[in-house]
Enzyme design. Structure first.
Site, PDB file in Angstrom:
ATOM      1  N   TYR A   1       0.827  -1.212   0.000  1.00  0.00           N
ATOM      2  CA  TYR A   1       0.000   0.000   0.000  1.00  0.00           C
ATOM      3  C   TYR A   1       0.862   1.262   0.000  1.00  0.00           C
ATOM      4  CZ  TYR A   1      -3.340  -3.477   1.814  1.00  0.00           C
ATOM      5  OH  TYR A   1      -4.096  -4.599   2.009  1.00  0.00           O
TER       6      TYR A   1
ATOM      7  N   ASN B   1      -9.622   2.247 -12.519  1.00  0.00           N
ATOM      8  CA  ASN B   1      -8.502   2.920 -11.856  1.00  0.00           C
ATOM      9  C   ASN B   1      -8.887   3.369 -10.449  1.00  0.00           C
ATOM     10  OD1 ASN B   1      -7.206   2.535 -14.267  1.00  0.00           O
ATOM     11  ND2 ASN B   1      -7.548   4.612 -15.006  1.00  0.00           N
TER      12      ASN B   1
ATOM     13  N   HIS C   1     -13.079  -0.576  -8.577  1.00  0.00           N
ATOM     14  CA  HIS C   1     -12.039  -1.110  -7.686  1.00  0.00           C
ATOM     15  C   HIS C   1     -11.752  -0.193  -6.505  1.00  0.00           C
ATOM     16  CE1 HIS C   1     -10.548  -3.579 -11.384  1.00  0.00           C
ATOM     17  NE2 HIS C   1     -11.532  -4.186 -10.746  1.00  0.00           N
TER      18      HIS C   1
ATOM     19  N   CYS D   1     -12.056   1.316   7.502  1.00  0.00           N
ATOM     20  CA  CYS D   1     -12.036   0.341   8.590  1.00  0.00           C
ATOM     21  C   CYS D   1     -13.076  -0.720   8.273  1.00  0.00           C
ATOM     22  CB  CYS D   1     -12.359   1.012   9.924  1.00  0.00           C
ATOM     23  SG  CYS D   1     -12.517  -0.190  11.271  1.00  0.00           S
TER      24      CYS D   1
ATOM     25  N   CYS E   1     -15.779  -1.068  11.558  1.00  0.00           N
ATOM     26  CA  CYS E   1     -16.844  -0.116  11.889  1.00  0.00           C
ATOM     27  C   CYS E   1     -17.177   0.815  10.722  1.00  0.00           C
ATOM     28  CB  CYS E   1     -16.477   0.695  13.132  1.00  0.00           C
ATOM     29  SG  CYS E   1     -15.213   1.953  12.844  1.00  0.00           S
TER      30      CYS E   1
ATOM     31  N   GLU F   1      -2.678  -0.559 -29.018  1.00  0.00           N
ATOM     32  CA  GLU F   1      -2.878  -1.687 -29.935  1.00  0.00           C
ATOM     33  C   GLU F   1      -4.287  -2.188 -29.752  1.00  0.00           C
ATOM     34  OE1 GLU F   1       0.102  -4.539 -28.970  1.00  0.00           O
ATOM     35  OE2 GLU F   1       1.719  -3.162 -29.525  1.00  0.00           O
TER      36      GLU F   1
END
Ligand SMILES: [Zn+2]
Length: 269
Positions: free
Chosen positions: A78, A113, A130, A138, A141, A226
């Site tokens: 991350y 993205n 995503h 969290c 909660c 392409e």
């Protein structure tokens, strides 16, 4: 399939005008974007050689199970991801889509993205299948907070101020459900023109959108370096896509503004 390319300015202006006219006449247009639209902003495709996945294998770092079992390890990824995205700016392709929306010619964007660059460019309707990397969440909660550069410094895993659980970026990890499916269905309903930009759309749910639009008689514009759409299982014949109607070959940072210019000429004329 019509091919319009930016190489040596060799594109056929007649074809470009035709494509612009199709877009102008569309009752509803939607864009589907992937990693390719952000390469011009300095964010390499994670799957490319030397990309993030070649350093941090998804199986080893990017699954929900790894986060739950070993958040310290998951945070190595991350932090690398966060530092890659930090300070990146939208490019002319993102801005072209924002302009289309402002002009009333684009109903919304479905994006794979997590970089927030569509919103930064001024787009309003952006469905992030995503998730996004601008917030920490969290799982205990549902607390959500804006990410700070300090979160990417080495050190302890950030904790939820409400319940103390480990926070994770508000992104969809492997093993988690993709988001916004209902909203995507609503957005894609009645869509006459789909702009597929910087993605081969091989993965669910993105993979279903071009075929859904085609089955209803819609038109698919593809913007990739392409030709990728419709190959490998979607009815490509002899290497020619049965999905793409208009293929804009080249860097999307050039091809999208090119279409926008043609559209301005079309609307002005
Ligand atoms: Zn919490």
């Amino acid at each position: 399939m019509h091919v319009i390319n930016t190489r040596d300015n060799a594109h056929d202006d007649g074809l470009l005008t035709e494509a612009a006219a199709r877009l102008k006449d569309s009752a509803k247009t939607v864009a589907l974007t992937g990693a390719g639209i952000s390469v011009g902003s300095g964010i390499p495709d994670f799957r490319s050689a030397g990309g993030l996945w070649s350093v941090y294998s998804p199986d080893e770092y990017a699954t929900i199970d790894v986060f739950l079992a070993n958040p310290e390890k998951a945070w190595e990824l991350y932090r690398a991801l966060g530092n890659t995205l930090l300070g990146k700016q939208s490019n002319p392709a993102h801005r072209a889509l924002a302009e289309l929306e402002t002009a009333g010619l684009l109903s919304g964007i479905v994006t794979q993205n997590i970089d927030n660059l569509h919103q930064q460019a001024g787009s309003d309707v952006v469905l992030e299948i995503h998730g996004d990397h601008q917030h920490l969440q969290c799982l205990q909660c549902h607390h959500l907070e804006t990410v700070e550069p300090a979160h990417y410094d080495d050190g302890a895993v950030p904790r939820c101020p409400a319940c103390g659980a480990c926070l994770k970026p508000n992104i969809v990890l492997f093993g988690e459900a993709v988001r916004s499916l209902g909203e995507i269905e609503e957005l894609i309903s009645g869509c006459e023109v789909l702009l597929v930009i910087g993605t081969s759309a091989q993965v669910y749910p993105a993979a279903g959108l071009p075929t859904a639009v085609k089955h209803r008689g819609g038109t698919v514009f593809e913007f990739n370096r392409e030709q990728a759409l419709g190959r490998g299982g979607y009815g490509g014949i002899g290497g020619i896509s049965a999905i793409t109607d208009w293929f804009f070959e080249g860097d999307v940072v050039e091809t999208l503004p090119m279409l926008l210019d043609a559209l301005s000429a079309e609307r002005g004329g």
